[in-house]
Design an enzyme around this catalytic site. Sequence first.
Site, mmCIF file in Angstrom:
data_model
loop_
_atom_site.group_PDB
_atom_site.id
_atom_site.type_symbol
_atom_site.label_atom_id
_atom_site.label_comp_id
_atom_site.label_asym_id
_atom_site.label_seq_id
_atom_site.Cartn_x
_atom_site.Cartn_y
_atom_site.Cartn_z
ATOM 1 N N ASN A 12 -19.522 -5.422 8.014
ATOM 2 C CA ASN A 12 -19.223 -6.112 6.304
ATOM 3 C C ASN A 12 -20.695 -6.876 5.744
ATOM 4 O O ASN A 12 -21.904 -7.281 6.788
ATOM 5 C CB ASN A 12 -18.850 -7.661 7.315
ATOM 6 C CG ASN A 12 -18.855 -9.333 6.018
ATOM 7 O OD1 ASN A 12 -18.801 -8.475 5.865
ATOM 8 N ND2 ASN A 12 -18.336 -10.131 7.001
ATOM 9 N N TRP A 13 -20.987 -6.109 4.877
ATOM 10 C CA TRP A 13 -22.483 -6.550 4.519
ATOM 11 C C TRP A 13 -22.618 -7.533 3.709
ATOM 12 O O TRP A 13 -23.615 -8.827 3.611
ATOM 13 C CB TRP A 13 -22.324 -4.982 3.007
ATOM 14 C CG TRP A 13 -22.936 -4.053 4.088
ATOM 15 C CD1 TRP A 13 -22.814 -3.563 5.248
ATOM 16 C CD2 TRP A 13 -22.467 -2.806 3.300
ATOM 17 N NE1 TRP A 13 -23.077 -2.097 4.887
ATOM 18 C CE2 TRP A 13 -23.284 -2.219 4.018
ATOM 19 C CE3 TRP A 13 -23.153 -2.135 0.856
ATOM 20 C CZ2 TRP A 13 -23.313 -0.504 3.343
ATOM 21 C CZ3 TRP A 13 -23.172 -1.598 1.131
ATOM 22 C CH2 TRP A 13 -23.816 -0.774 1.505
ATOM 23 N N LYS A 14 -21.768 -8.733 4.056
ATOM 24 C CA LYS A 14 -22.478 -9.878 3.406
ATOM 25 C C LYS A 14 -23.207 -10.078 2.024
ATOM 26 O O LYS A 14 -22.670 -9.046 1.251
ATOM 27 C CB LYS A 14 -22.858 -10.740 4.456
ATOM 28 C CG LYS A 14 -22.343 -10.662 5.671
ATOM 29 C CD LYS A 14 -22.828 -11.588 6.953
ATOM 30 C CE LYS A 14 -22.513 -10.613 8.536
ATOM 31 N NZ LYS A 14 -22.543 -12.257 8.845
ATOM 32 N N HIS A 98 -12.843 -14.856 6.525
ATOM 33 C CA HIS A 98 -13.943 -14.824 7.989
ATOM 34 C C HIS A 98 -15.474 -15.938 7.650
ATOM 35 O O HIS A 98 -14.661 -16.866 7.125
ATOM 36 C CB HIS A 98 -15.234 -13.273 6.869
ATOM 37 C CG HIS A 98 -16.508 -13.658 7.598
ATOM 38 N ND1 HIS A 98 -17.619 -14.651 7.723
ATOM 39 C CD2 HIS A 98 -16.618 -12.437 8.450
ATOM 40 C CE1 HIS A 98 -18.728 -13.973 8.782
ATOM 41 N NE2 HIS A 98 -18.419 -12.818 8.812
ATOM 42 N N GLU A 100 -17.770 -17.422 7.821
ATOM 43 C CA GLU A 100 -18.461 -17.907 6.297
ATOM 44 C C GLU A 100 -17.728 -18.622 5.475
ATOM 45 O O GLU A 100 -18.194 -19.458 4.535
ATOM 46 C CB GLU A 100 -20.023 -16.649 5.924
ATOM 47 C CG GLU A 100 -20.774 -16.572 7.556
ATOM 48 C CD GLU A 100 -21.359 -14.895 7.484
ATOM 49 O OE1 GLU A 100 -20.773 -14.527 6.349
ATOM 50 O OE2 GLU A 100 -21.880 -14.847 8.029
ATOM 51 N N GLU A 172 -13.324 -12.891 15.641
ATOM 52 C CA GLU A 172 -14.802 -13.453 16.016
ATOM 53 C C GLU A 172 -15.267 -14.063 15.655
ATOM 54 O O GLU A 172 -15.218 -15.588 14.774
ATOM 55 C CB GLU A 172 -15.765 -13.197 14.345
ATOM 56 C CG GLU A 172 -15.433 -12.020 13.956
ATOM 57 C CD GLU A 172 -15.968 -11.515 12.543
ATOM 58 O OE1 GLU A 172 -17.059 -10.413 12.600
ATOM 59 O OE2 GLU A 172 -16.248 -12.183 11.262
ATOM 60 N N GLY A 178 -23.660 -13.157 13.415
ATOM 61 C CA GLY A 178 -25.576 -13.342 13.801
ATOM 62 C C GLY A 178 -25.963 -14.068 14.659
ATOM 63 O O GLY A 178 -27.893 -14.128 14.331
ATOM 64 N N SER A 218 -22.408 -9.774 17.037
ATOM 65 C CA SER A 218 -23.725 -9.574 17.368
ATOM 66 C C SER A 218 -23.129 -8.103 18.109
ATOM 67 O O SER A 218 -24.513 -8.069 19.390
ATOM 68 C CB SER A 218 -24.242 -10.436 17.893
ATOM 69 O OG SER A 218 -24.332 -11.964 17.210
ATOM 70 N N GLY A 239 -22.052 -7.057 11.170
ATOM 71 C CA GLY A 239 -22.479 -7.767 9.776
ATOM 72 C C GLY A 239 -23.499 -6.751 10.367
ATOM 73 O O GLY A 239 -23.846 -5.874 9.245
ATOM 74 N N GLY A 240 -24.850 -7.513 11.119
ATOM 75 C CA GLY A 240 -26.359 -6.768 10.652
ATOM 76 C C GLY A 240 -26.119 -5.054 10.885
ATOM 77 O O GLY A 240 -27.235 -4.602 10.934
HETATM 78 C C1 PEP Z 1 -19.770 -10.547 10.368
HETATM 79 O O1 PEP Z 1 -20.199 -10.610 9.695
HETATM 80 O O2 PEP Z 1 -18.483 -10.394 10.594
HETATM 81 C C2 PEP Z 1 -20.200 -10.066 12.086
HETATM 82 C C3 PEP Z 1 -19.730 -10.481 12.734
HETATM 83 O O3 PEP Z 1 -21.318 -10.781 11.416
HETATM 84 P P1 PEP Z 1 -22.932 -9.938 13.415
HETATM 85 O O4 PEP Z 1 -22.190 -8.064 13.312
HETATM 86 O O5 PEP Z 1 -24.410 -9.713 12.407
HETATM 87 O O6 PEP Z 1 -22.920 -11.378 14.246
#
Ligand code: PEP
Length: 255
Positions: A12-14, A98, A100, A172, A178, A218, A239-240
């Site tokens: 997930n590049w956000k 999500h 966010e 999640e 994050g 994470s 994500g990251g």
């Molecule tokens: C996400 O964007 O859904 C996520 C889990 O981010 P991260 O892996 O950076 O925690």
Amino acid sequence: MTSNPRILLAGNWKMNHGPKATREFLSRLDLPKKDGAQARIYVPCLSLPEALAAVEERRLPVQIGAQNIHYERSGAFTGEISGPMLSEIGIHQVLIGHSERRQYFAETNESILLKTRSALEQGFEVLLCIGELLSERESGRTETVLREQLVRVLQNEECKAHFGGRLHLAYEPVWAIGTGVVATPEQAEQAHSFIRSLLASSLGESKARATKILYGGSVTPANFKELLSRPGIDGGLVGGASLKPDSFRALWDLI
Ligand code: PEP
């Protein structure tokens, strides 16, 4: 290469990687095919055409998905993206709910139901995100919150019909997204098992088993393997660690 056919690695590049950075990422990504295992990246809307073209050009085994979809097919919804627009460019995957989107864009369990139902009606494959806040976990409300987040989709006939087919879930925990604080494998396993029991009681064992439940929060190449070793964890929403080709590849190598 043998791998677990259930496993889905979803990035997930956000709001990262515009068209140019998307092209660069995909030109550097070296991803061998694996029997059955799937790789997918949810990219920003503006980068979707670039991503689709690059994946096709390089024949990469990566599905490209959108991070959002509106529940109406057209109309006065400034700034939004509709299902027909996504279909027109060849997108078949969408991420919905999500945390966010819930936190910053006021999405609710109700609007998330509308989006999920509409996306399924329009033929999309949906990855629906759920997860509790830290305060909810600390006050012992994790299961209540997960149940509240799922109850509407589990009561809706259109959604019910697609669990395990075109509707899958990502657990999640919001406190892990994050933050660098990954859920312990035990915490993740426990939540996944609870979610699957909710699915089983509404949909029956076979649909519950067929529904993928990804863990997100994470995930890195350092912790992914152990999470994947736990029963009921069918992959990761990342994500990251999905933003760089090398770490995306390192995650893929752990499947
Ligand atoms: C996400 O964007 O859904 C996520 C889990 O981010 P991260 O892996 O950076 O925690």
